[in-house]
Design a protein around this motif. Structure first.
Motif, PDB file in Angstrom:
ATOM      1  N   PHE A  99       3.745   6.895   0.316  1.00  0.00           N
ATOM      2  CA  PHE A  99       3.953   6.882  -1.125  1.00  0.00           C
ATOM      3  C   PHE A  99       3.315   8.117  -1.742  1.00  0.00           C
ATOM      4  O   PHE A  99       2.089   8.284  -1.710  1.00  0.00           O
ATOM      5  CB  PHE A  99       3.364   5.614  -1.753  1.00  0.00           C
ATOM      6  N   VAL A 100       4.154   8.991  -2.253  1.00  0.00           N
ATOM      7  CA  VAL A 100       3.721  10.206  -2.967  1.00  0.00           C
ATOM      8  C   VAL A 100       2.656  10.948  -2.172  1.00  0.00           C
ATOM      9  O   VAL A 100       1.524  11.137  -2.623  1.00  0.00           O
ATOM     10  CB  VAL A 100       3.232   9.889  -4.393  1.00  0.00           C
ATOM     11  N   GLY A 101       2.994  11.321  -0.963  1.00  0.00           N
ATOM     12  CA  GLY A 101       2.135  12.186  -0.169  1.00  0.00           C
ATOM     13  C   GLY A 101       1.050  11.494   0.616  1.00  0.00           C
ATOM     14  O   GLY A 101       0.272  12.162   1.308  1.00  0.00           O
ATOM     15  N   LEU A 102       0.966  10.157   0.541  1.00  0.00           N
ATOM     16  CA  LEU A 102      -0.084   9.428   1.245  1.00  0.00           C
ATOM     17  C   LEU A 102       0.515   8.276   2.046  1.00  0.00           C
ATOM     18  O   LEU A 102       1.566   7.734   1.690  1.00  0.00           O
ATOM     19  CB  LEU A 102      -1.111   8.860   0.251  1.00  0.00           C
ATOM     20  N   ASP A 103      -0.185   7.883   3.113  1.00  0.00           N
ATOM     21  CA  ASP A 103       0.213   6.690   3.850  1.00  0.00           C
ATOM     22  C   ASP A 103       0.117   5.472   2.934  1.00  0.00           C
ATOM     23  O   ASP A 103      -0.791   5.377   2.091  1.00  0.00           O
ATOM     24  CB  ASP A 103      -0.694   6.472   5.065  1.00  0.00           C
ATOM     25  N   TYR A 104       1.042   4.553   3.112  1.00  0.00           N
ATOM     26  CA  TYR A 104       1.008   3.326   2.311  1.00  0.00           C
ATOM     27  C   TYR A 104      -0.157   2.455   2.771  1.00  0.00           C
ATOM     28  O   TYR A 104      -0.230   2.048   3.930  1.00  0.00           O
ATOM     29  CB  TYR A 104       2.319   2.553   2.462  1.00  0.00           C
ATOM     30  N   THR A 105      -1.095   2.173   1.854  1.00  0.00           N
ATOM     31  CA  THR A 105      -2.274   1.363   2.194  1.00  0.00           C
ATOM     32  C   THR A 105      -2.437   0.168   1.271  1.00  0.00           C
ATOM     33  O   THR A 105      -3.428  -0.552   1.364  1.00  0.00           O
ATOM     34  CB  THR A 105      -3.548   2.222   2.123  1.00  0.00           C
ATOM     35  N   GLY A 106      -1.499  -0.046   0.366  1.00  0.00           N
ATOM     36  CA  GLY A 106      -1.588  -1.158  -0.568  1.00  0.00           C
ATOM     37  C   GLY A 106      -0.660  -0.935  -1.743  1.00  0.00           C
ATOM     38  O   GLY A 106      -0.076   0.140  -1.905  1.00  0.00           O
ATOM     39  N   ALA A 140     -13.448   6.171   0.916  1.00  0.00           N
ATOM     40  CA  ALA A 140     -13.246   6.681  -0.441  1.00  0.00           C
ATOM     41  C   ALA A 140     -11.752   6.893  -0.621  1.00  0.00           C
ATOM     42  O   ALA A 140     -11.022   7.120   0.350  1.00  0.00           O
ATOM     43  CB  ALA A 140     -14.005   7.989  -0.652  1.00  0.00           C
ATOM     44  N   PRO A 141     -11.260   6.829  -1.853  1.00  0.00           N
ATOM     45  CA  PRO A 141      -9.820   6.994  -2.075  1.00  0.00           C
ATOM     46  C   PRO A 141      -9.297   8.315  -1.519  1.00  0.00           C
ATOM     47  O   PRO A 141      -9.932   9.356  -1.662  1.00  0.00           O
ATOM     48  CB  PRO A 141      -9.697   6.953  -3.604  1.00  0.00           C
ATOM     49  N   GLY A 191      -9.812  -1.118  -3.625  1.00  0.00           N
ATOM     50  CA  GLY A 191      -9.414  -2.501  -3.356  1.00  0.00           C
ATOM     51  C   GLY A 191      -9.858  -2.942  -1.981  1.00  0.00           C
ATOM     52  O   GLY A 191     -10.282  -2.137  -1.151  1.00  0.00           O
ATOM     53  N   GLY A 192      -9.730  -4.234  -1.725  1.00  0.00           N
ATOM     54  CA  GLY A 192     -10.228  -4.809  -0.482  1.00  0.00           C
ATOM     55  C   GLY A 192      -9.238  -4.828   0.652  1.00  0.00           C
ATOM     56  O   GLY A 192      -9.463  -5.526   1.651  1.00  0.00           O
ATOM     57  N   ARG A 196      -8.275   0.063   3.179  1.00  0.00           N
ATOM     58  CA  ARG A 196      -9.183   0.624   2.176  1.00  0.00           C
ATOM     59  C   ARG A 196     -10.596   0.103   2.463  1.00  0.00           C
ATOM     60  O   ARG A 196     -11.203   0.523   3.442  1.00  0.00           O
ATOM     61  CB  ARG A 196      -8.665   0.305   0.769  1.00  0.00           C
ATOM     62  N   LEU A 197     -11.101  -0.853   1.694  1.00  0.00           N
ATOM     63  CA  LEU A 197     -12.458  -1.328   1.958  1.00  0.00           C
ATOM     64  C   LEU A 197     -12.522  -2.353   3.082  1.00  0.00           C
ATOM     65  O   LEU A 197     -13.605  -2.684   3.561  1.00  0.00           O
ATOM     66  CB  LEU A 197     -13.062  -1.926   0.680  1.00  0.00           C
ATOM     67  N   ASP A 198     -11.387  -2.910   3.481  1.00  0.00           N
ATOM     68  CA  ASP A 198     -11.308  -3.834   4.610  1.00  0.00           C
ATOM     69  C   ASP A 198     -12.262  -5.007   4.443  1.00  0.00           C
ATOM     70  O   ASP A 198     -13.117  -5.285   5.290  1.00  0.00           O
ATOM     71  CB  ASP A 198     -11.594  -3.106   5.925  1.00  0.00           C
TER      72      ASP A 198
END
Length: 545
Positions: A99-106, A140-141, A191-192, A196-198
């Motif tokens: 999504f917009v240059g980044l892996d989808y993580t949420g 971190a984001p 987010g968890g 991300r924060l897992d």
């Protein structure tokens, strides 16, 4: 609040700047919205079409990747600005799981208003880069630059067929100049999620007797979505003023609370699963604001009081009554992840942020430990003279944001190393109550101060993430991303500078130079004064080498 009929273009580009052959080294993102952009101050359904770097504008219909989402203007401090930032909630996984240059993580993302506050476009990505370390508690984001087009039917009704719900992407490409909003940064929202924060999923129906579950907290403005934790112990949290510590995950509606108030009014009785969280925070917070036996939270805005480093507590609120007296910092350290708090402290001091420690300040609970981070919203930091002027204390390279001038922990204020004005105070003269008490309590612990020293030696002295050379290399990479030109066209940074401020790349290079000069001087000052500060607060002495 003045809401703008978005999109705004202070210096609108000419149609000739966006021909069918136009390409960018960054993703081009087209947000398609039926109506006046003013409605985006409340959440609205949108379509998002992303064109990959290097793809021609005329290929939008054939090469664009589509997603659907809900989107709204976000940010308490910036929502009245001309260039605004957006919260994006995707309806599902996008094609290719990027999504917009980044892996989808949420599902939750932020389109950050790059350049609105930070004229260099570099501060937030750099802050997140420095945050990352070994282990998932240093997450971190991630960030990615892109160029935004906000396409509304209020500007061009012909781009949307209401009868079929279809967008005419050929027409969108032809009228792209009308919709151009400049350079933005796509950010993962805190987010968890596992990537991300897992954090473990909080179970509201079956709360644990021995563990309240994994949580995300934030010191910030109150919000109707988040339960305030301050109400568990009067008075309001010292050193946070109008801000409070709120529970970000789980949100208020997780417990069936939707009062519409900010912060939400809690029902009576409080749901048992929420009461567990309130009790856990009260126990941790009691440790972090000690002001004598049994008094719990201090109402003294100058907390900690004189003699704080010698304070002891006979009862551990997390454990059985009684026991041997312990120094408060040592006791608090048992329930606090010291490496993450040490790293956060150093990052906050490098940034020297007027919002540091008490706004946009995340913490998260994982297992039985409370962790500091991740960083968020550092665009006003790192000597940002474009917002504060060169005579504002926060842009100086010397001084501790941690300590107000009346703070008794610093009995021997550090020398004014490198100060252009020797009369200026090396402690914080503008907001002496900026920092919540738990940081001062931790600094009375030699174990915590040892962690601070260890992180500094690893990340600055021996060539880690805070090192001048490594930071320079990182910034060079980021600068290249936004100043690259394609097919003789201007760069993304140049287009944004012209659009929003009628500014020039030559001036931008000066803003970047100011940032790099601040970083070098700030790092040297901390390196020269850190050992003395840690000795003042806890008696810690760096090991001899």
């Amino acid at each position: 609040m003045s809401e703008h009929a978005l999109p705004l273009q202070p210096t609108p580009p000419a149609a000739t700047e966006f021909p069918a052959t136009f390409t960018s080294p960054l993703p081009l993102v087209f947000v398609l919205f039926d109506g006046d952009g003013k409605k985006l101050y409340a959440e609205q359904p949108v379509a998002i079409v992303t064109l990959a770097p290097g793809k021609a504008l005329g290929d939008l219909a054939s090469a664009g990747v589509s997603s659907t989402a809900k989107m709204h203007v976000r940010g308490e401090a910036t929502r009245d600005d001309a260039k605004v930032q957006y919260a994006v909630h995707l309806d599902g996984k996008p094609a290719g799981e990027t999504f917009v240059g980044l892996d989808y993580t949420g599902k939750h993302w932020v389109f950050n208003d790059a350049g609105a506050v930070d004229f260099t476009y570099l501060r937030n990505p750099m802050a997140f880069h420095m945050q990352r370390g070994p282990g998932d508690h240093y997450w971190a984001p991630h960030s990615a630059y892109f160029e935004l087009f906000l396409c509304t039917t209020a500007l061009c009704p012909g781009i949307y067929d209401k009868s079929t719900g279809a967008w005419d992407l050929g027409a969108v490409a032809t009228d792209a100049y009308r919709f151009y909003q400049g350079l933005y940064i796509n950010l993962e929202k805190v987010g968890g999620q596992k990537a991300r924060l897992d954090l473990g999923k909080y179970d509201k129906k079956h709360p644990h007797d021995d563990d309240v579950g994994d949580l995300i907290l934030q010191a910030n403005h109150v919000d109707s979505k988040y339960v305030s934790l301050n109400g568990t112990m009067p008075p309001t949290l010292p050193a946070l003023g109008a801000n409070q510590v709120v529970l970000c995950e789980p949100k208020a509606d997780h417990f069936g609370i939707d009062s519409g108030d900010a912060p939400p009014t809690l029902p009576a009785p409080v749901p048992p699963s929420l009461q567990q969280i309130l009790d856990w925070w009260s126990n941790w917070a009691t440790l972090s604001a000690y002001d004598g036996p049994g008094s719990g939270w201090s109402g003294n805005p100058q907390c900690p009081p004189s003699g704080y480093a010698d304070a002891t507590r006979m009862v551990d609120p997390f454990g059985p009554s009684g026991g041997s007296p312990q120094t408060l910092g040592t006791l608090l350290a048992q329930y606090t992840d010291l490496p993450s708090f040490a790293r956060y402290l150093l990052l906050a001091e490098i940034a020297k942020d007027p919002d540091g420690y008490h706004r946009s300040t995340y913490m998260f609970k994982k297992g039985d430990q409370l962790y500091a981070g991740p960083l968020w919203d550092k665009n006003k930091s790192y000597g940002n003279t474009q917002n504060y002027g060169s005579d504002y204390w926060y842009v100086e390279s010397y001084g501790w944001t941690l300590f107000g001038s009346d703070n008794p922990l610093v009995q021997n204020p550090p020398a004014k190393t490198g100060s252009p004005d020797p009369s200026k105070d090396p402690t914080n003269p503008l907001n002496p109550a900026q920092v919540p008490c738990w940081w001062w309590v931790l600094l009375t612990s030699k174990a915590f101060c040892a962690e601070v020293w260890k992180v500094w030696q690893t990340e600055y002295a021996t060539g880690g993430a805070f090192n001048d050379t490594n930071l320079t290399a990182y910034l060079t990479t980021q600068k290249t991303l936004i100043t690259t030109t394609t097919r003789g066209e201007s760069s993304p940074a140049a287009r944004d500078l012209t659009l929003w401020r009628n500014d020039t790349v030559a001036n931008w290079k000066g803003y970047v130079s100011d940032l790099e000069t601040y970083l070098s001087a700030r790092l040297r000052w901390i390196d020269s004064n850190l050992a003395a500060m840690l000795a003042d607060t806890s008696g810690f002495a760096p090991p001899k080498t």
